[in-house]
Design a protein around this motif. Structure first.
Motif, PDB file in Angstrom:
ATOM      1  N   ALA A  75       0.834  -1.200   0.000  1.00 34.06           N
ATOM      2  CA  ALA A  75       0.000   0.000   0.000  1.00 34.06           C
ATOM      3  C   ALA A  75       0.867   1.248   0.000  1.00 34.06           C
ATOM      4  O   ALA A  75       1.880   1.338   0.701  1.00 34.06           O
ATOM      5  CB  ALA A  75      -0.901  -0.003   1.226  1.00 34.06           C
ATOM      6  N   ARG A 101      -1.125   7.196   1.830  1.00 36.39           N
ATOM      7  CA  ARG A 101      -2.386   7.849   1.488  1.00 36.39           C
ATOM      8  C   ARG A 101      -2.140   9.314   1.116  1.00 36.39           C
ATOM      9  O   ARG A 101      -1.469  10.055   1.825  1.00 36.39           O
ATOM     10  CB  ARG A 101      -3.332   7.787   2.684  1.00 36.39           C
ATOM     11  CG  ARG A 101      -4.656   8.500   2.453  1.00 36.39           C
ATOM     12  CD  ARG A 101      -5.289   8.872   3.770  1.00 36.39           C
ATOM     13  NE  ARG A 101      -5.634   7.701   4.559  1.00 36.39           N
ATOM     14  CZ  ARG A 101      -6.826   7.100   4.506  1.00 36.39           C
ATOM     15  NH1 ARG A 101      -7.766   7.562   3.725  1.00 36.39           N
ATOM     16  NH2 ARG A 101      -7.071   6.041   5.252  1.00 36.39           N
ATOM     17  N   ASP A 139     -10.816  10.510  -5.447  1.00 38.96           N
ATOM     18  CA  ASP A 139     -10.037  10.194  -6.643  1.00 38.96           C
ATOM     19  C   ASP A 139     -10.947   9.732  -7.769  1.00 38.96           C
ATOM     20  O   ASP A 139     -12.018   9.155  -7.542  1.00 38.96           O
ATOM     21  CB  ASP A 139      -9.015   9.093  -6.343  1.00 38.96           C
ATOM     22  CG  ASP A 139      -7.828   9.613  -5.548  1.00 38.96           C
ATOM     23  OD1 ASP A 139      -7.439  10.771  -5.760  1.00 38.96           O
ATOM     24  OD2 ASP A 139      -7.286   8.846  -4.727  1.00 38.96           O
ATOM     25  N   THR A 142     -13.355   6.261  -8.088  1.00 39.74           N
ATOM     26  CA  THR A 142     -13.695   5.584  -6.841  1.00 39.74           C
ATOM     27  C   THR A 142     -15.203   5.502  -6.628  1.00 39.74           C
ATOM     28  O   THR A 142     -15.748   4.427  -6.331  1.00 39.74           O
ATOM     29  CB  THR A 142     -13.029   6.284  -5.647  1.00 39.74           C
ATOM     30  OG1 THR A 142     -11.609   6.248  -5.820  1.00 39.74           O
ATOM     31  CG2 THR A 142     -13.389   5.596  -4.343  1.00 39.74           C
ATOM     32  N   THR A 186      -5.578  -0.179  -8.852  1.00 39.02           N
ATOM     33  CA  THR A 186      -5.127   0.786  -7.849  1.00 39.02           C
ATOM     34  C   THR A 186      -6.283   1.265  -6.991  1.00 39.02           C
ATOM     35  O   THR A 186      -6.186   1.340  -5.759  1.00 39.02           O
ATOM     36  CB  THR A 186      -4.461   1.987  -8.538  1.00 39.02           C
ATOM     37  OG1 THR A 186      -3.293   1.537  -9.230  1.00 39.02           O
ATOM     38  CG2 THR A 186      -4.049   3.055  -7.521  1.00 39.02           C
ATOM     39  N   ARG A 187      -7.407   1.591  -7.613  1.00 39.84           N
ATOM     40  CA  ARG A 187      -8.550   2.096  -6.854  1.00 39.84           C
ATOM     41  C   ARG A 187      -9.111   1.013  -5.934  1.00 39.84           C
ATOM     42  O   ARG A 187      -9.488   1.309  -4.794  1.00 39.84           O
ATOM     43  CB  ARG A 187      -9.632   2.604  -7.807  1.00 39.84           C
ATOM     44  CG  ARG A 187      -9.253   3.858  -8.550  1.00 39.84           C
ATOM     45  CD  ARG A 187      -9.108   5.042  -7.607  1.00 39.84           C
ATOM     46  NE  ARG A 187      -8.620   6.207  -8.320  1.00 39.84           N
ATOM     47  CZ  ARG A 187      -7.346   6.612  -8.316  1.00 39.84           C
ATOM     48  NH1 ARG A 187      -6.436   5.959  -7.613  1.00 39.84           N
ATOM     49  NH2 ARG A 187      -6.992   7.688  -8.996  1.00 39.84           N
ATOM     50  N   ASP A 240      -6.857   0.823  -3.016  1.00 41.18           N
ATOM     51  CA  ASP A 240      -7.088   1.977  -2.130  1.00 41.18           C
ATOM     52  C   ASP A 240      -8.353   1.786  -1.305  1.00 41.18           C
ATOM     53  O   ASP A 240      -8.392   2.116  -0.115  1.00 41.18           O
ATOM     54  CB  ASP A 240      -7.220   3.256  -2.955  1.00 41.18           C
ATOM     55  CG  ASP A 240      -5.914   3.679  -3.621  1.00 41.18           C
ATOM     56  OD1 ASP A 240      -4.842   3.166  -3.222  1.00 41.18           O
ATOM     57  OD2 ASP A 240      -5.978   4.521  -4.539  1.00 41.18           O
ATOM     58  N   ARG A 288      -7.724  -0.598   1.470  1.00 39.45           N
ATOM     59  CA  ARG A 288      -6.922   0.062   2.496  1.00 39.45           C
ATOM     60  C   ARG A 288      -7.758   0.997   3.356  1.00 39.45           C
ATOM     61  O   ARG A 288      -7.582   1.058   4.573  1.00 39.45           O
ATOM     62  CB  ARG A 288      -5.797   0.854   1.811  1.00 39.45           C
ATOM     63  CG  ARG A 288      -4.906   1.673   2.732  1.00 39.45           C
ATOM     64  CD  ARG A 288      -4.158   2.736   1.965  1.00 39.45           C
ATOM     65  NE  ARG A 288      -5.079   3.681   1.344  1.00 39.45           N
ATOM     66  CZ  ARG A 288      -4.743   4.505   0.350  1.00 39.45           C
ATOM     67  NH1 ARG A 288      -3.529   4.467  -0.173  1.00 39.45           N
ATOM     68  NH2 ARG A 288      -5.637   5.350  -0.148  1.00 39.45           N
ATOM     69  N   ASP A 289      -8.705   1.688   2.724  1.00 39.58           N
ATOM     70  CA  ASP A 289      -9.511   2.676   3.438  1.00 39.58           C
ATOM     71  C   ASP A 289     -10.754   2.076   4.085  1.00 39.58           C
ATOM     72  O   ASP A 289     -11.591   2.806   4.624  1.00 39.58           O
ATOM     73  CB  ASP A 289      -9.915   3.804   2.486  1.00 39.58           C
ATOM     74  CG  ASP A 289      -8.730   4.627   2.025  1.00 39.58           C
ATOM     75  OD1 ASP A 289      -7.710   4.667   2.751  1.00 39.58           O
ATOM     76  OD2 ASP A 289      -8.804   5.230   0.933  1.00 39.58           O
TER      77      ASP A 289
END
Length: 222
Positions: free
Chosen positions: A9, A12, A30, A33, A64-65, A68, A71-72
């Motif tokens: 990751a 951020r 972004d 998303t 990638t999204r 992310d 991760r979020d």
């Protein structure tokens, strides 16, 4: 299919502002998303299905999204039970909490949704978010199947301000609607009420239960 990316990751990116709106945009601001969220609100999706229903997104950008979003805490990835070897992505509770955000964005963007541009892709379930207000305003609860020339989606109404939607036909829906994409856009944008659409013959409602009657504006079964 192998996982799109196994890279660690990244740090951020942040607006570095102590503001709730800025914090929200750190996670969902972004490009792509919120449209990925729109797709996953319709149910768990495989990576290949997401890519097919997000025309214009590159494989690297989608990977990638999704990374992310994991991760979020917006989405998770899980393997389907045997015999399927596939993995699917699905929203967490926090991710599903973005439905009201998408509904507000759809209301705000509806005046700009005129006829489709020559470059515009169209998927039937993309109309679901903006159609929720019109369906809820009719009252009632249950499952509504909506059929357009472009495809089929379904909406689940709980009669208490809660709603969800899914791509494809519904199993034993309480009511079925048939209309064209222009009518669906007009309903979603508030230019046309559901009752007026039914009276004008632009919306066909079938079904015999209370939800179908409510969608017809209280008239009897068709």
């Amino acid at each position: 299919m192998p996982r799109p990316s196994t890279r660690p990751a990244e740090r951020r990116r942040s607006y570095d502002q102590y503001c709730a709106a800025a914090r929200a945009l750190d996670a969902v601001g972004d490009r792509w998303t919120l449209l990925i969220v729109r797709e996953l609100l319709a149910g768990p999706r495989r990576y290949t299905d997401l890519h097919a229903d997000l025309p214009g997104v590159s494989t690297d950008m989608l990977a990638t999204r999704l990374r992310d979003m994991e991760r979020d805490g917006l989405a998770t990835r899980r393997r389907l039970p045997p015999p399927s070897p596939a993995y699917v992505y699905e929203l967490t509770d926090r991710g599903r909490g973005l439905l009201p955000v998408l509904r507000a964005l759809a209301r705000w963007g509806a005046p700009a949704l005129e006829g489709p541009r020559p470059t515009d892709a169209v998927r039937a379930h993309w109309f679901a978010v903006s159609l929720l207000d019109a369906l809820e305003s009719a009252g009632g609860s249950g499952t509504v199947e909506v059929r357009l020339d472009e495809g089929v989606f379904h909406v689940r109404l709980d009669g208490d301000g809660g709603a969800a939607y899914g791509d494809g036909p519904a199993e034993a829906p309480d009511a079925r609607l048939r209309m064209d994409a222009a009518t669906c856009a007009a309903l979603g944008g508030g230019e046309l009420s559901l009752a007026a659409g039914v009276r004008a013959g632009r919306v066909e409602v079938t079904g015999e239960g209370p939800l179908a009657a409510a969608l017809r504006g209280g008239t009897g079964p068709l």
